[in-house]
Design an enzyme around this catalytic site. Structure first.
Site, PDB file in Angstrom:
ATOM      1  N   ASP A 167     -14.518  20.829 -26.696  1.00  0.00           N
ATOM      2  CA  ASP A 167     -13.420  20.594 -25.637  1.00  0.00           C
ATOM      3  C   ASP A 167     -13.502  21.646 -24.601  1.00  0.00           C
ATOM      4  O   ASP A 167     -13.194  21.163 -23.434  1.00  0.00           O
ATOM      5  CB  ASP A 167     -12.186  20.533 -26.417  1.00  0.00           C
TER       6      ASP A 167
HETATM    7  P1  NAP Z   1     -13.960  21.950 -30.717  1.00  0.00           P
HETATM    8  O1  NAP Z   1     -13.578  21.252 -29.265  1.00  0.00           O
HETATM    9  O2  NAP Z   1     -13.021  21.598 -31.846  1.00  0.00           O
HETATM   10  O3  NAP Z   1     -15.382  21.500 -31.089  1.00  0.00           O
HETATM   11  C1  NAP Z   1     -16.170  22.337 -31.990  1.00  0.00           C
HETATM   12  C2  NAP Z   1     -17.639  21.637 -32.135  1.00  0.00           C
HETATM   13  O4  NAP Z   1     -18.083  22.295 -33.298  1.00  0.00           O
HETATM   14  C3  NAP Z   1     -17.311  20.253 -32.744  1.00  0.00           C
HETATM   15  O5  NAP Z   1     -17.665  19.244 -31.802  1.00  0.00           O
HETATM   16  C4  NAP Z   1     -18.397  20.124 -33.760  1.00  0.00           C
HETATM   17  O6  NAP Z   1     -19.463  19.216 -33.517  1.00  0.00           O
HETATM   18  C5  NAP Z   1     -19.031  21.562 -33.847  1.00  0.00           C
HETATM   19  N1  NAP Z   1     -19.310  21.940 -35.044  1.00  0.00           N
HETATM   20  C6  NAP Z   1     -18.681  21.888 -36.249  1.00  0.00           C
HETATM   21  N2  NAP Z   1     -19.221  22.689 -37.088  1.00  0.00           N
HETATM   22  C7  NAP Z   1     -20.428  23.078 -36.500  1.00  0.00           C
HETATM   23  C8  NAP Z   1     -21.676  23.911 -37.122  1.00  0.00           C
HETATM   24  N3  NAP Z   1     -21.584  24.096 -38.695  1.00  0.00           N
HETATM   25  N4  NAP Z   1     -22.630  24.094 -36.525  1.00  0.00           N
HETATM   26  C9  NAP Z   1     -22.799  23.539 -35.320  1.00  0.00           C
HETATM   27  N5  NAP Z   1     -21.604  22.907 -34.708  1.00  0.00           N
HETATM   28  C10 NAP Z   1     -20.495  22.785 -35.269  1.00  0.00           C
HETATM   29  O7  NAP Z   1     -14.015  23.461 -30.437  1.00  0.00           O
HETATM   30  P2  NAP Z   1     -13.685  24.325 -28.998  1.00  0.00           P
HETATM   31  O8  NAP Z   1     -14.441  23.936 -27.912  1.00  0.00           O
HETATM   32  O9  NAP Z   1     -13.833  25.634 -29.313  1.00  0.00           O
HETATM   33  O10 NAP Z   1     -12.365  24.145 -28.635  1.00  0.00           O
HETATM   34  C11 NAP Z   1     -11.273  24.541 -29.527  1.00  0.00           C
HETATM   35  C12 NAP Z   1     -10.217  23.302 -29.313  1.00  0.00           C
HETATM   36  O11 NAP Z   1      -9.091  23.717 -30.407  1.00  0.00           O
HETATM   37  C13 NAP Z   1      -9.590  22.961 -28.438  1.00  0.00           C
HETATM   38  O12 NAP Z   1      -9.477  21.643 -28.123  1.00  0.00           O
HETATM   39  C14 NAP Z   1      -8.200  23.769 -28.189  1.00  0.00           C
HETATM   40  O13 NAP Z   1      -7.294  23.389 -27.333  1.00  0.00           O
HETATM   41  C15 NAP Z   1      -8.118  23.535 -29.886  1.00  0.00           C
HETATM   42  N6  NAP Z   1      -6.976  24.705 -30.197  1.00  0.00           N
HETATM   43  C16 NAP Z   1      -7.441  25.943 -30.100  1.00  0.00           C
HETATM   44  C17 NAP Z   1      -6.516  26.929 -30.734  1.00  0.00           C
HETATM   45  C18 NAP Z   1      -6.679  28.275 -30.415  1.00  0.00           C
HETATM   46  O14 NAP Z   1      -5.786  29.435 -30.716  1.00  0.00           O
HETATM   47  N7  NAP Z   1      -8.084  28.774 -30.478  1.00  0.00           N
HETATM   48  C19 NAP Z   1      -5.246  26.592 -31.283  1.00  0.00           C
HETATM   49  C20 NAP Z   1      -4.843  25.097 -31.282  1.00  0.00           C
HETATM   50  C21 NAP Z   1      -5.874  24.243 -30.966  1.00  0.00           C
HETATM   51  P3  NAP Z   1     -20.392  18.477 -34.632  1.00  0.00           P
HETATM   52  O15 NAP Z   1     -19.402  18.196 -35.574  1.00  0.00           O
HETATM   53  O16 NAP Z   1     -21.018  17.474 -34.019  1.00  0.00           O
HETATM   54  O17 NAP Z   1     -21.159  19.840 -35.096  1.00  0.00           O
END
Ligand code: NAP
Length: 476
Positions: free
Chosen positions: A401
């Site tokens: 994301d």
């Molecule tokens: P993300 O959008 O959740 O994407 C993570 C990606 O990691 C997934 O598409 C997944 O794809 C991949 N993944 C999972 N396990 C894996 C593995 N073992 N090896 C390789 N890839 C793997 O993560 P992000 O880009 O870090 O974004 C964070 C999201 O969380 C945002 O939407 C944010 O708004 C939300 N959020 C963050 C917080 C905070 O405080 N950081 C709090 C609340 C919400 P596959 O399944 O295809 O592997």
């Protein structure tokens, strides 16, 4: 705990000592928050917070009305027996739920102290329950108990003990607000009739119910924001408890906790381009299925570790963008090896850190620090975005994301307006993830279909490990 009335008489040296330790502890808490805001000073921040807490405990134990030390000692050992294993055994990825559990204990403690004081004073010193004291006592008790059940629910959702999807039904907000309104109504009534002790259990039950009902409609993925909000409730309730117990340090520490938790929640909401009401009442996780269900027929390009290693070693500048997948795979140490391999070749390697990458604030900073990646290689989103158009390779490791260009271009996207790391502006993009699955927001990522993008399918730790091996065997 602290008897304000005795303070007005002769002040003993012990009491002076207590006030000095409280003052020092308050200063250390403020410094701790300041230092915690940067990775280079974070350790100092943790230590000063700990020293402040030890001083606060010593100062309180020296208060003249603390007499039953054997009970305090007993609870100290029980607390340590629970707390030490939690701190040692919980993995880094479980920090959000660990934090939720701590808040629930804090909320319960505040609620119990409020209850004990209420029954003690109504029985022995009803005169102490002035309008002001009864008001803050009711406020403290409601907030304490709702934080207790709310945080337990958050813990259950994040730990997978409860279904993490939002549980919604018609009229839910009305039910929730009615429960809260009745609890507050009882609190207000007790303000005028403090000795109606039969009403107090109802106030407790309603507060416990409200905490549970508040969290049910929120999806597991929104829990970190909610936890930070519950943190602020716990702080506010502790501050109110400080007024009840006439303990100035508790007022200060609670206010610091309450305001910092609140500010953190605002920062997280802004970084996700969401409002508070959307997080609390939006049932965000519910979108996932509908969007993911759409079949995608477009083509993508994928590559093997050897090819990725070749592209990386031919680059002059590389920006690595880690995300939740790096945390899940625990790939940070392999990423460190990759960093070493590339910098050894004279390649400029930087890390682009999105404020909400992962599942808790500072998630990526903590993991990269654990792998001893130099702080000065870590760049915040705004700083790295200006460099990306001149970057040869953007390597996305388990992030989704936070790199999705739809946030800039697609007005209908749930993440439209969220600031992202603009990896799509780099000359070449490589994305390590296991499949084409969506991330937290449950939406497609256009980045994967761009001509300049290469998908590197696999577990982040294993794939980065393979790239490192390929680079190492390239003859260096
Ligand atoms: P993300 O959008 O959740 O994407 C993570 C990606 O990691 C997934 O598409 C997944 O794809 C991949 N993944 C999972 N396990 C894996 C593995 N073992 N090896 C390789 N890839 C793997 O993560 P992000 O880009 O870090 O974004 C964070 C999201 O969380 C945002 O939407 C944010 O708004 C939300 N959020 C963050 C917080 C905070 O405080 N950081 C709090 C609340 C919400 P596959 O399944 O295809 O592997």
């Amino acid at each position: 705990m602290h008897g304000g009335a005795e303070m007005l008489g002769g002040v003993t040296p012990q009491q002076v000592f207590t006030q000095i330790t409280y003052l020092a502890a308050a200063a250390l808490f403020i410094l701790s928050l300041k230092w915690l805001s940067a990775p280079t000073t974070a350790r100092r921040g943790v230590i000063s917070g700990e020293v402040g807490m030890v001083l606060a405990i010593i100062g309180t134990l020296l208060l003249p009305n603390i007499k039953a030390f054997h009970w305090i000692l007993l609870t100290f050992f029980i607390g340590a027996a629970v707390g030490i294993p939690i701190a040692v055994l919980m993995p880094m990825t479980a920090v959000p739920q660990r934090t939720a559990l701590s808040h629930s204990f804090g909320g319960l403690a505040v609620g119990l102290v409020g209850t004990a004081k209420y029954y003690l004073w109504t029985a022995e010193e009803p005169g102490r329950l002035t309008h002001f004291v009864m008001g803050v006592l009711a406020f403290e008790t409601i907030l304490g108990y709702l934080t207790f059940t709310g945080s337990l629910m958050a813990f259950g959702k994040l730990q997978g003990l409860l279904p993490s999807r939002p549980i919604v039904y018609r009229g839910q907000n009305f039910v929730n607000l009615t429960v809260l309104a009745v609890a507050v109504g009882i609190g207000v009534y007790l303000n005028f009739e403090p000795t109606r002790t039969s009403l107090f259990p109802a106030l407790i039950v309603l507060a416990l119910a409200f905490g549970t009902l508040l969290i049910i409609p929120i999806g597991g993925a929104d829990m970190p924001t909610v936890i930070s909000l519950l943190n602020s409730y716990a702080g506010l309730s502790a501050s109110a408890m400080g007024f009840v117990l006439e303990n100035k340090l508790l007022i200060i520490a609670g206010a610091l906790d309450g305001s910092s938790g609140f500010i953190l929640s605002i920062i997280m909401c802004r970084a996700m381009n969401r409002s508070f009401t959307n997080v609390l009442f939006g049932a965000f996780g519910a979108v996932e299925k509908t969007v993911q269900g759409q079949e995608e027929k477009r083509t993508i390009r994928s590559a093997q570790p050897e090819e990725a290693a070749e592209i990386l070693s031919a680059a002059q500048s590389v920006v690595i963008v880690p995300g939740y997948g790096m945390a899940v795979a625990q790939a940070q140490h392999k990423v460190r090896e990759l960093y070493d391999q590339l910098t050894r070749r004279g390649i400029d390697v930087k890390f682009g850190i999105h404020p909400v990458a992962g599942r808790m604030p500072g998630h990526m900073n903590v993991l990269l620090a654990e792998a001893d990646i130099p702080y000065d290689s870590l760049f915040e989103m705004e700083d790295i975005n200006s460099e990306l158009p001149h970057t040869d390779v953007a390597l996305v490791i388990g992030a989704n994301d936070v790199t999705n260009p739809a946030a800039r271009t697609d007005k209908s996207s749930p993440i439209y307006g969220m600031p992202i790391i603009e990896v799509d502006k780099a000359r070449t993009v490589m994305v390590i993830k296991r499949s084409m699955s969506a991330g937290f927001a449950g939406i497609e990522n256009e980045l994967y279909y761009m001509d300049k993008t290469l998908m590197l399918f696999g577990d982040a730790k294993a794939f980065v490990g393979e790239i490192v091996k390929a680079l190492a065997s390239e003859g260096r």
